[in-house]
Design a protein around this motif. Structure first.
Motif, mmCIF file in Angstrom:
data_model
loop_
_atom_site.group_PDB
_atom_site.id
_atom_site.type_symbol
_atom_site.label_atom_id
_atom_site.label_comp_id
_atom_site.label_asym_id
_atom_site.label_seq_id
_atom_site.Cartn_x
_atom_site.Cartn_y
_atom_site.Cartn_z
ATOM 1 N N CYS A 269 0.831 -1.210 0.000
ATOM 2 C CA CYS A 269 0.000 0.000 0.000
ATOM 3 C C CYS A 269 0.863 1.256 0.000
ATOM 4 C CB CYS A 269 -0.927 -0.005 1.216
ATOM 5 S SG CYS A 269 -2.311 -1.148 1.101
ATOM 6 N N ALA A 270 1.945 1.244 0.795
ATOM 7 C CA ALA A 270 2.835 2.406 0.850
ATOM 8 C C ALA A 270 3.506 2.632 -0.493
ATOM 9 C CB ALA A 270 3.881 2.212 1.947
ATOM 10 N N LEU A 271 3.948 1.554 -1.147
ATOM 11 C CA LEU A 271 4.597 1.684 -2.448
ATOM 12 C C LEU A 271 3.617 2.220 -3.495
ATOM 13 C CD1 LEU A 271 7.079 1.260 -4.214
ATOM 14 C CD2 LEU A 271 6.361 -1.115 -4.553
ATOM 15 N N LEU A 272 2.387 1.697 -3.493
ATOM 16 C CA LEU A 272 1.373 2.182 -4.428
ATOM 17 C C LEU A 272 1.034 3.650 -4.159
ATOM 18 C CD1 LEU A 272 -1.069 -0.875 -4.630
ATOM 19 C CD2 LEU A 272 0.437 -0.002 -6.434
ATOM 20 N N LEU A 273 0.962 4.028 -2.874
ATOM 21 C CA LEU A 273 0.684 5.425 -2.533
ATOM 22 C C LEU A 273 1.787 6.336 -3.056
ATOM 23 C CD1 LEU A 273 -1.054 7.514 -1.082
ATOM 24 C CD2 LEU A 273 0.182 6.983 1.035
ATOM 25 N N CYS A 274 3.034 5.883 -2.934
ATOM 26 C CA CYS A 274 4.159 6.655 -3.462
ATOM 27 C C CYS A 274 4.021 6.862 -4.965
ATOM 28 C CB CYS A 274 5.463 5.932 -3.133
ATOM 29 S SG CYS A 274 6.934 6.662 -3.867
ATOM 30 N N LEU A 275 3.656 5.790 -5.685
ATOM 31 C CA LEU A 275 3.553 5.867 -7.142
ATOM 32 C C LEU A 275 2.343 6.683 -7.593
ATOM 33 C CD1 LEU A 275 4.485 2.167 -8.045
ATOM 34 C CD2 LEU A 275 5.953 4.198 -8.161
ATOM 35 N N VAL A 276 1.223 6.517 -6.882
ATOM 36 C CA VAL A 276 0.008 7.251 -7.237
ATOM 37 C C VAL A 276 0.195 8.746 -7.031
ATOM 38 C CG1 VAL A 276 -2.391 7.650 -6.515
ATOM 39 C CG2 VAL A 276 -1.584 5.332 -6.868
ATOM 40 N N SER A 277 1.061 9.129 -6.098
ATOM 41 C CA SER A 277 1.300 10.545 -5.825
ATOM 42 C C SER A 277 2.146 11.225 -6.901
ATOM 43 C CB SER A 277 1.999 10.705 -4.467
ATOM 44 O OG SER A 277 1.199 10.184 -3.419
ATOM 45 N N VAL A 278 2.873 10.438 -7.685
ATOM 46 C CA VAL A 278 3.787 11.018 -8.682
ATOM 47 C C VAL A 278 3.066 11.903 -9.703
ATOM 48 C CG1 VAL A 278 5.399 10.470 -10.557
ATOM 49 C CG2 VAL A 278 5.521 9.217 -8.385
ATOM 50 N N PHE A 294 -7.205 10.371 -8.824
ATOM 51 C CA PHE A 294 -6.029 10.158 -7.975
ATOM 52 C C PHE A 294 -6.361 10.385 -6.495
ATOM 53 C CE2 PHE A 294 -3.691 10.989 -12.016
ATOM 54 C CZ PHE A 294 -3.062 9.755 -12.083
ATOM 55 N N ALA A 295 -7.295 11.309 -6.208
ATOM 56 C CA ALA A 295 -7.743 11.492 -4.825
ATOM 57 C C ALA A 295 -8.403 10.223 -4.305
ATOM 58 C CB ALA A 295 -8.722 12.666 -4.740
ATOM 59 N N CYS A 296 -9.198 9.575 -5.153
ATOM 60 C CA CYS A 296 -9.883 8.345 -4.770
ATOM 61 C C CYS A 296 -8.877 7.236 -4.452
ATOM 62 C CB CYS A 296 -10.826 7.927 -5.901
ATOM 63 S SG CYS A 296 -11.756 6.420 -5.561
ATOM 64 N N ILE A 297 -7.918 7.027 -5.352
ATOM 65 C CA ILE A 297 -6.952 5.940 -5.159
ATOM 66 C C ILE A 297 -6.043 6.221 -3.961
ATOM 67 C CG2 ILE A 297 -5.076 4.637 -6.214
ATOM 68 C CD1 ILE A 297 -6.303 5.341 -8.946
ATOM 69 N N SER A 298 -5.532 7.459 -3.878
ATOM 70 C CA SER A 298 -4.623 7.792 -2.769
ATOM 71 C C SER A 298 -5.357 7.763 -1.431
ATOM 72 C CB SER A 298 -3.976 9.158 -3.001
ATOM 73 O OG SER A 298 -4.944 10.185 -3.047
ATOM 74 N N GLY A 299 -6.622 8.207 -1.396
ATOM 75 C CA GLY A 299 -7.389 8.155 -0.158
ATOM 76 C C GLY A 299 -7.638 6.730 0.292
ATOM 77 N N LEU A 300 -7.950 5.842 -0.658
ATOM 78 C CA LEU A 300 -8.155 4.431 -0.326
ATOM 79 C C LEU A 300 -6.909 3.848 0.322
ATOM 80 C CD1 LEU A 300 -9.821 1.812 -2.639
ATOM 81 C CD2 LEU A 300 -7.681 1.276 -1.485
ATOM 82 N N LEU A 301 -5.752 4.142 -0.243
ATOM 83 C CA LEU A 301 -4.493 3.600 0.291
ATOM 84 C C LEU A 301 -4.112 4.263 1.609
ATOM 85 C CD1 LEU A 301 -2.549 3.539 -3.085
ATOM 86 C CD2 LEU A 301 -3.410 1.544 -1.861
ATOM 87 N N LEU A 302 -4.216 5.587 1.664
ATOM 88 C CA LEU A 302 -3.792 6.331 2.850
ATOM 89 C C LEU A 302 -4.587 5.938 4.080
ATOM 90 C CD1 LEU A 302 -2.412 8.622 4.420
ATOM 91 C CD2 LEU A 302 -4.064 10.206 3.397
ATOM 92 N N PHE A 303 -5.917 5.941 3.978
ATOM 93 C CA PHE A 303 -6.744 5.729 5.158
ATOM 94 C C PHE A 303 -6.890 4.259 5.537
ATOM 95 C CE2 PHE A 303 -8.439 9.945 3.707
ATOM 96 C CZ PHE A 303 -7.920 10.652 4.780
ATOM 97 N N SER A 304 -6.251 3.370 4.767
ATOM 98 C CA SER A 304 -6.238 1.953 5.138
ATOM 99 C C SER A 304 -4.975 1.568 5.907
ATOM 100 C CB SER A 304 -6.348 1.082 3.879
ATOM 101 O OG SER A 304 -7.569 1.294 3.217
ATOM 102 N N LEU A 305 -3.977 2.449 5.921
ATOM 103 C CA LEU A 305 -2.713 2.101 6.577
ATOM 104 C C LEU A 305 -2.867 1.967 8.085
ATOM 105 C CD1 LEU A 305 -0.186 4.332 4.588
ATOM 106 C CD2 LEU A 305 -0.308 1.829 4.591
ATOM 107 N N TYR A 306 -3.648 2.878 8.714
ATOM 108 C CA TYR A 306 -3.779 2.825 10.173
ATOM 109 C C TYR A 306 -4.434 1.525 10.648
ATOM 110 C CZ TYR A 306 -4.868 4.153 14.964
ATOM 111 O OH TYR A 306 -4.953 4.162 16.330
ATOM 112 N N PRO A 307 -5.609 1.126 10.098
ATOM 113 C CA PRO A 307 -6.188 -0.143 10.558
ATOM 114 C C PRO A 307 -5.322 -1.351 10.246
ATOM 115 C CG PRO A 307 -7.477 0.783 8.749
ATOM 116 C CD PRO A 307 -6.526 1.844 9.186
ATOM 117 N N LEU A 308 -4.564 -1.320 9.140
ATOM 118 C CA LEU A 308 -3.642 -2.423 8.858
ATOM 119 C C LEU A 308 -2.557 -2.505 9.928
ATOM 120 C CD1 LEU A 308 -3.135 -2.131 4.987
ATOM 121 C CD2 LEU A 308 -4.272 -3.992 6.210
#
Length: 437
Positions: A269-278, A294-308
């Protein structure tokens, strides 16, 4: 009908109103100051002050609730929050706004603690999952509605602040009019910093970096959109889409979390977030439709990190220590949320608004480097691991919310972790090991 359940709609309504006002307040301050030509460092500093107040508010909240009770402390803090919002209309000195944001964090933490402890007391173990899910939806929906107000009324005059004040005042009513008895007295859960750092360093690193990212997002994402040449309504839409994607994305990622290695999933998820932000670095022009994607994809990845990260940590901590673990995770997240807006704001001041998502990529790469699945060899995994993944709010408020987690089989009315006496399992501290989770 179980009369206990009648309490929940009132508490959910109070949460919804409170988070609507708070979500609107976050975005309004950033957009208003950007329109006035204030630098991003100041905007990030105001958000950092709020999160600093939240971190310090846990101690303040326990003392206040113990002194005057749940309802009185909630009413007093909601009234104080309303006054603070209106003071922003009377005074425009940034140093005063900094103080006001810190106090807002203090009193908001108290309000979270009252509502969450009430829900925790009213929820039996069989209801805990449903109650927690309802609370999570109320938090997320409130944050989205706050952005909806900006879409409805994009003018950055005094009216959005009046709506924030109305929300903060209205959230008094459900709690003040309840006939239910007060919850039991709150006691603070110990942090046990050394123990948890040795046991779950990778989970704590994930939570800290997530705090950096989430704090930066709430403070500066609306600023990034407006400095990109878009209007207030579009800024609100951008933030709302990211939050909604984060809410919806937790269930499929939770399903994966229960079936795949969690450390690897966090790293992916962190790697995908890095790439999606480019694409958001400003290297080429994007239409608003692409920005929303990109807001949709980055938000999905970002807000899933804490519960993971929470799920990963719970896999390596015994039942008796899980409330203390929640306190440690939330304190770590709060520290990250204090530092993130300052770092992002400073870099945006130096290199322009496009540095915002460059910082996102940098923070995400830091997480990719820090989380090493091969170092999690399972030495400290508990017998019932992997624990079931539980979706959590995008804006984790306080320890009491985590005690609603259905993985924590708490007795209603008890939030303090019961520390085992010397010599019993769970009391001894394992030696530090580089292969911890």
């Amino acid at each position: 009908m179980n009369l206990t359940l009648l309490t929940f709609p009132a508490l959910y309504c109070a949460t919804l109103l409170m988070l609507t006002g708070n979500g609107l307040f976050f975005s309004f301050i950033g957009l208003r100051l950007t329109g006035d030509g204030v630098g991003e460092l100041w905007i990030g500093g105001l958000t950092a002050a709020y999160y600093a107040g939240m971190v310090g508010g846990a101690k303040f909240g326990h003392r206040m609730i113990a002194a005057v009770g749940h309802i009185r402390s909630y009413v007093a803090c909601a009234g104080a929050a309303t006054m603070i919002v209106l003071l922003h209309l009377l005074f425009e000195a940034l140093w005063l706004w900094l103080v006001l944001r810190f106090i807002t964090g203090l009193v908001m933490m108290n309000q979270y603690m009252v509502i969450e402890s009430w829900l925790n007391e009213q929820a039996g173990n069989r209801q805990r999952g449903a109650v927690f899910a309802g609370y999570m939806v109320a938090v997320s929906l409130g944050l989205i509605l706050g952005q909806g107000v900006l879409i409805w009324r994009p003018e950055l005059d005094f009216k959005p602040l009046l709506i924030v004040a109305l929300c903060f005042a209205a959230c008094l009513l459900p709690v003040a009019l309840t006939r239910r008895l007060h919850p039991a007295k709150l006691e603070a859960a110990p942090l046990q910093i050394g123990f948890f750092w040795r046991r779950v360093p990778q989970a704590l690193a994930t939570v800290f970096v997530t705090g950096l990212l989430v704090g930066s997002f709430y403070a500066l994402a609306p600023v990034f959109i407006t400095l990109s040449g878009l209007d207030t309504a579009q800024a609100g839409t951008f933030v709302a889409v990211a939050i909604l994607a984060g809410l919806c994305g937790q269930w499929p990622l939770g399903w994966l979390s229960d079936r795949l290695d969690r450390a690897r999933l966090i790293r992916a998820c962190a790697l995908l977030l890095c790439l999606v932000s480019v694409p958001l670095w400003g290297l080429f022009s994007l239409s608003f439709t692409w920005l929303l994607l990109f807001a949709c994809i980055s938000g999905l990845l970002l807000f899933s990190l804490y519960p993971l990260a929470v799920a990963l940590a719970n896999d390596h901590i015994e039942q008796s220590r899980r409330v203390a673990l929640s306190a440690m995770l939330l304190a770590t997240h709060g520290v990250g949320a204090c530092l993130g807006p300052l770092l992002s704001g400073a870099l945006m001041n130096l290199y322009g608004h496009n540095a915002f998502y460059m910082v996102f990529s940098l923070f995400a790469l830091l997480l990719v480097w820090r989380v090493q699945p091969k170092k999690a060899n399972g030495e400290f995994r508990v017998d019932d691991a992997p624990r079931q993944h539980v979706a959590m709010p995008e804006h984790p408020p306080s320890v009491q919310a985590s005690t609603l987690d259905p993985r924590i089989e708490a007795v209603p009315g008890e939030w303090l972790i019961q520390t085992p006496p010397p010599g019993e399992p769970g009391r001894s501290t394992p030696k530090a090991d580089a292969t911890s989770a």
